[in-house]
Design a protein around this motif. Structure first.
Motif, PDB file in Angstrom:
ATOM      1  N   ASP A 165      -4.919   4.345  -5.477  1.00  0.00           N
ATOM      2  CA  ASP A 165      -5.623   4.156  -4.212  1.00  0.00           C
ATOM      3  C   ASP A 165      -5.214   2.822  -3.587  1.00  0.00           C
ATOM      4  N   PRO A 166      -4.507   2.826  -2.444  1.00  0.00           N
ATOM      5  CA  PRO A 166      -4.057   1.563  -1.850  1.00  0.00           C
ATOM      6  C   PRO A 166      -5.206   0.694  -1.367  1.00  0.00           C
ATOM      7  N   ALA A 167      -6.325   1.313  -0.987  1.00  0.00           N
ATOM      8  CA  ALA A 167      -7.465   0.519  -0.526  1.00  0.00           C
ATOM      9  C   ALA A 167      -8.067  -0.285  -1.671  1.00  0.00           C
ATOM     10  N   LEU A 168      -7.947   0.241  -2.872  1.00  0.00           N
ATOM     11  CA  LEU A 168      -8.592  -0.400  -4.018  1.00  0.00           C
ATOM     12  C   LEU A 168      -7.759  -1.537  -4.605  1.00  0.00           C
ATOM     13  N   ALA A 169      -6.427  -1.411  -4.561  1.00  0.00           N
ATOM     14  CA  ALA A 169      -5.593  -2.352  -5.314  1.00  0.00           C
ATOM     15  C   ALA A 169      -4.686  -3.221  -4.459  1.00  0.00           C
ATOM     16  N   SER A 170      -4.510  -2.902  -3.185  1.00  0.00           N
ATOM     17  CA  SER A 170      -3.505  -3.605  -2.379  1.00  0.00           C
ATOM     18  C   SER A 170      -3.846  -5.066  -2.131  1.00  0.00           C
TER      19      SER A 170
ATOM     20  N   PRO B  41       0.810  -1.229   0.000  1.00  0.00           N
ATOM     21  CA  PRO B  41       0.000   0.000   0.000  1.00  0.00           C
ATOM     22  C   PRO B  41       0.839   1.272   0.000  1.00  0.00           C
ATOM     23  N   ILE B  42       2.021   1.240   0.630  1.00  0.00           N
ATOM     24  CA  ILE B  42       2.888   2.421   0.622  1.00  0.00           C
ATOM     25  C   ILE B  42       3.370   2.719  -0.794  1.00  0.00           C
ATOM     26  N   ILE B  43       3.802   1.676  -1.507  1.00  0.00           N
ATOM     27  CA  ILE B  43       4.261   1.856  -2.890  1.00  0.00           C
ATOM     28  C   ILE B  43       3.136   2.365  -3.786  1.00  0.00           C
ATOM     29  N   LEU B  44       1.930   1.764  -3.646  1.00  0.00           N
ATOM     30  CA  LEU B  44       0.792   2.206  -4.460  1.00  0.00           C
ATOM     31  C   LEU B  44       0.432   3.653  -4.155  1.00  0.00           C
ATOM     32  N   ASP B  45       0.510   4.041  -2.882  1.00  0.00           N
ATOM     33  CA  ASP B  45       0.211   5.419  -2.506  1.00  0.00           C
ATOM     34  C   ASP B  45       1.218   6.374  -3.136  1.00  0.00           C
ATOM     35  N   ARG B  46       2.492   5.962  -3.180  1.00  0.00           N
ATOM     36  CA  ARG B  46       3.525   6.797  -3.806  1.00  0.00           C
ATOM     37  C   ARG B  46       3.270   6.944  -5.310  1.00  0.00           C
ATOM     38  N   LEU B  47       2.632   5.951  -5.911  1.00  0.00           N
ATOM     39  CA  LEU B  47       2.332   5.983  -7.338  1.00  0.00           C
ATOM     40  C   LEU B  47       0.977   6.629  -7.624  1.00  0.00           C
ATOM     41  N   ASN B  48       0.359   7.218  -6.577  1.00  0.00           N
ATOM     42  CA  ASN B  48      -0.956   7.867  -6.696  1.00  0.00           C
ATOM     43  C   ASN B  48      -2.049   6.896  -7.116  1.00  0.00           C
TER      44      ASN B  48
END
Length: 462
Positions: free
Chosen positions: A432-437, A423-430
């Motif tokens: 949504d971490p809740a959607l894809a993590s 989720p941290i990496i996805l958040d850095r890539l803009n």
């Protein structure tokens, strides 16, 4: 037993809940709809709070809902603003433009904007035409701000006072024939350029002598927010600083509106609910959604899950000979993957929520990752001992017990790392971490779990 005792021991159904509607009310309303009894419908719904009416509309089926709207003309703006967004559009489509305009006439500006943005062009014009020229300008101005900005969600109804006034000046002003908001908690102090310099609560105004300068009563929680600022940031600031009112300013720092605590808490609750639904891969669905609509929301994530499951199966296929030689591996293999998946979900949930509340930042990210990895290591060691014993007792093979114990430790450590890191990496890539993590974390724990368990078995047992 007396009648009085019987009444005491058999509580009324209406008292079973601390708030909201009861099953009895829902049943009575449906009966009145079936009988097309407008008088009974009015008698049942008129005493209810708008939030309770909205809840009732949400829980009944489509047919009685549409019949209710045909028979009962009590749907006003407050009821519409309380409805789930998906259902709100359905209700609005069933209303005539004039009826819709009348329903929104007495709403605060932020509630009008929230409803108008979902309307088609004809409905928007009908509502805007029903507003006063001043209110229309306010709503149209708010609609020019970005969708998730403070300017879009603020209400312009507020009370200003010059910074040089006293308590007496303020009380005289409030008692004059000036038009005041229906509800307000703060008086915003402004300088001659209308720049906000502080605010004072009504309680402090009423509890001090008339000659007390308002400047002496300014709250230390005062801070302003720009119209373009993300409304989620404003809501989190309200929650963090225990604010009741958040003043919103324009590019010249002039006060143009406020966001109040009730709207902020509603927004945070909505965001938390969305995160929860996205973690489960169901998007932003609700109980009022239709079958096909719900299917379309969930199918893409089931397809993603299918793809990740195929990847895990490909890993298993690499060890067909190992599985054929030792059937016990097939029995124990799902345990390793399941434990890793659950541990990853635990870390993932904590990380996603911390990112949403901005508790997880660049300054503490490595400490959080290290903590989750150590938690995974400790839990892995604990359950490795348990599964090692199970392997020996169940299959009489100490080496099999060592294999599953080692694989358990490896997978739970990786689960802690992936559950926080993904989720941290996805958040850095803009993204949504809740959607894809969830899909990524599950894939990592499945693949690592199967590969570690079967790979160690191939090396140590065969």
């Amino acid at each position: 037993m007396t009648d009085a005792q019987t009444e005491t021991e058999a509580p009324d159904d209406d008292t079973d809940e601390a708030f909201g509607i009861t099953e009895r009310i829902v049943s009575d309303v449906i009966d009145a709809i079936d009988a097309r009894n407008v008088e009974d419908i009015n008698a049942l719904l008129d005493p209810l709070h708008p939030a309770d009416i909205a809840h009732l509309i949400e829980v009944i089926d489509v047919r009685p809902r549409r019949e209710l709207l045909e028979l009962w003309k009590g749907v006003d703006g407050e009821v519409l603003s309380e409805l789930d967004e998906n259902l709100r559009q359905e209700i609005i489509d069933l209303m005539q433009p004039a009826e819709l305009a009348e329903a929104m006439r007495d709403l605060d500006s932020d509630d009008v904007v929230d409803l108008v943005e979902y309307l088609d062009q004809q409905q928007q014009e009908a509502v805007l035409d029903a507003l006063s020229p001043t209110d229309r300008v306010v709503v149209e101005k708010s609609l020019t701000y970005p969708e998730e900005s403070a300017g879009r969600h603020m209400q312009v109804e507020l009370v200003r006072a010059p910074e040089h006034w006293t308590v007496g000046d303020t009380i005289d002003f409030l008692r004059s024939d000036v038009v005041l908001p229906d509800q307000f908690y703060h008086i915003i102090l402004v300088d001659p350029r209308l720049k906000a310099v502080g605010y004072v609560t009504l309680g402090r105004v009423l509890s001090h002598p008339r000659d007390t300068p308002l400047k002496d009563l300014i709250e230390d929680t005062f801070r302003t927010f720009h119209v373009s600022q993300d409304v989620e940031e404003v809501a989190q600031a309200i929650n963090h600083y225990h604010m009741i009112t958040a003043p919103v300013v324009d590019d010249n720092d002039r006060i143009v509106g406020v966001i109040t605590i009730d709207d902020a808490m509603a927004f945070l609750e909505e965001e938390a609910e969305e995160d929860l639904l996205r973690l489960a891969g169901v998007g932003e669905g609700s109980l009022s959604d239709r079958v096909m609509e719900t299917t379309k929301q969930r199918a893409p994530w089931l397809a993603v899950n299918l793809g990740t499951a195929i990847l895990a199966s490909l890993v298993i296929s690499l060890f067909e000979d190992t599985l054929s030689a030792l059937v016990a591996l097939a029995v124990l293999m799902p345990i390793v993957a399941s434990m890793g998946g659950n541990a990853g979900t635990q870390s993932l949930t904590v990380a996603v929520r911390a990112l949403a509340t901005r508790d997880l930042t660049g300054s503490n990210v490595w400490r959080v990752i290290r903590r989750e990895v150590l938690v995974g290591l400790i839990n892995g060691l604990i359950f490795a001992v348990v599964m090692g014993i199970v392997g020996v007792v169940w299959f009489g093979s100490p080496m099999l017990g060592l294999v599953i114990a080692t694989a358990m430790v490896i997978n739970l450590v990786v689960a802690g790392l992936a559950g926080t890191g993904v989720p941290i990496i996805l958040d850095r890539l803009n993204i949504d971490p809740a959607l894809a993590s969830g899909a990524f974390v599950t894939t990592v724990t499945d693949i690592v779990g199967f590969f570690a368990f079967l790979g160690l078995a191939a090396v140590w047992l065969l």
